[in-house]
Scaffold this motif. Structure first.
Motif, mmCIF file in Angstrom:
data_model
loop_
_atom_site.group_PDB
_atom_site.id
_atom_site.type_symbol
_atom_site.label_atom_id
_atom_site.label_comp_id
_atom_site.label_asym_id
_atom_site.label_seq_id
_atom_site.Cartn_x
_atom_site.Cartn_y
_atom_site.Cartn_z
ATOM 1 N N CYS A 95 0.863 -1.187 0.000
ATOM 2 C CA CYS A 95 0.000 0.000 0.000
ATOM 3 C C CYS A 95 0.900 1.238 0.000
ATOM 4 O O CYS A 95 1.208 1.784 1.069
ATOM 5 C CB CYS A 95 -0.898 -0.039 1.239
ATOM 6 S SG CYS A 95 -2.147 1.242 1.273
ATOM 7 N N LYS B 225 -5.940 -5.497 -5.041
ATOM 8 C CA LYS B 225 -5.471 -4.296 -4.341
ATOM 9 C C LYS B 225 -5.558 -4.523 -2.836
ATOM 10 O O LYS B 225 -6.576 -4.999 -2.324
ATOM 11 C CB LYS B 225 -6.309 -3.081 -4.747
ATOM 12 C CG LYS B 225 -5.826 -1.785 -4.116
ATOM 13 C CD LYS B 225 -6.678 -0.613 -4.547
ATOM 14 C CE LYS B 225 -6.201 0.657 -3.860
ATOM 15 N NZ LYS B 225 -7.069 1.819 -4.180
ATOM 16 N N THR C 290 -5.819 -3.130 0.932
ATOM 17 C CA THR C 290 -6.341 -1.975 1.671
ATOM 18 C C THR C 290 -6.063 -2.181 3.156
ATOM 19 O O THR C 290 -6.365 -3.251 3.698
ATOM 20 C CB THR C 290 -7.866 -1.842 1.464
ATOM 21 O OG1 THR C 290 -8.130 -1.739 0.069
ATOM 22 C CG2 THR C 290 -8.417 -0.622 2.188
#
Length: 198
Positions: free
Chosen positions: A156, A178, A180
């Protein structure tokens, strides 16, 4: 998939401000108390963890063993890719010794230490492999401060860059390729330990 990222508990070298790197130190009594405090917190958490894996260095593996026992989940064999950065000649030195020998920019010195890029690449490659092998599991990983700092940046890039303290706890969630952050560098369990007089 969720990955819980944990820095190992305190060691005597941590207490002395010595760089450990890949030197294989053990938890001290405070580190054991810290690991137990996080284990209790995790046992009361809403997230159910499926397994624990750690660096193969003792301080991380001991932390992971305490957590796995409390949660009654499998502890995988120690993983060399989760080892701390190799610090070369810097391992075993105090801050005072580092400043005297290499100056304030000791982190950039030519002392045989592993680069940020190399640490980040080996940590990320392991996390990516675990995500591919176990896409539906929640996995705890117990590792080391310098490696975690690089791993979190890789997962990240915009994450807050702050020191990763002993027994800090972060949670990363993978959705559509992705990561998070759901929790970052949390030490609530250690604050509760201090309030109890430890």
């Amino acid at each position: 998939m969720r990955i819980g990222l944990i820095r190992h508990g305190k060691t005597d070298w941590n207490a002395l401000g010595k760089i450990q790197g890949q030197t294989d130190t053990s938890l001290n009594d405070e580190g054991i108390r810290q690991a137990n405090a996080l284990a209790v917190r995790l046992s009361q958490d809403s997230i159910k963890w499926d397994m624990v894996i750690s660096s193969d260095l003792k301080r991380a593996y001991e932390t992971a063993r305490i957590i796995a026992a409390e949660l009654q989940i499998p502890l995988l064999p120690g993983e060399p890719k989760l080892r701390e950065r190799f610090f070369g000649l810097i391992e075993g030195t105090t801050e005072e010794e580092r400043l005297a020998r290499w100056g304030a920019d000791w982190r950039k010195s030519d002392s045989g230490q592993e680069s940020d890029e190399t640490v980040r690449e080996r940590a990320l490659s392991f996390v990516q492999a675990m995500a591919m092998q176990h896409p539906h599991l929640n996995i705890l990983m117990v590792t080391h401060g310098s490696l975690l700092a690089q791993l979190l940046k890789g997962m990240c890039p915009g994450i807050e860059d702050k020191p990763i303290v002993n027994l800090s706890y972060s949670i990363m969630q993978l959705e559509a390729d992705k990561w998070t952050p759901l929790l970052h560098n949390c030490t609530r369990h250690l604050e509760e330990l201090q309030q109890q007089g430890y």
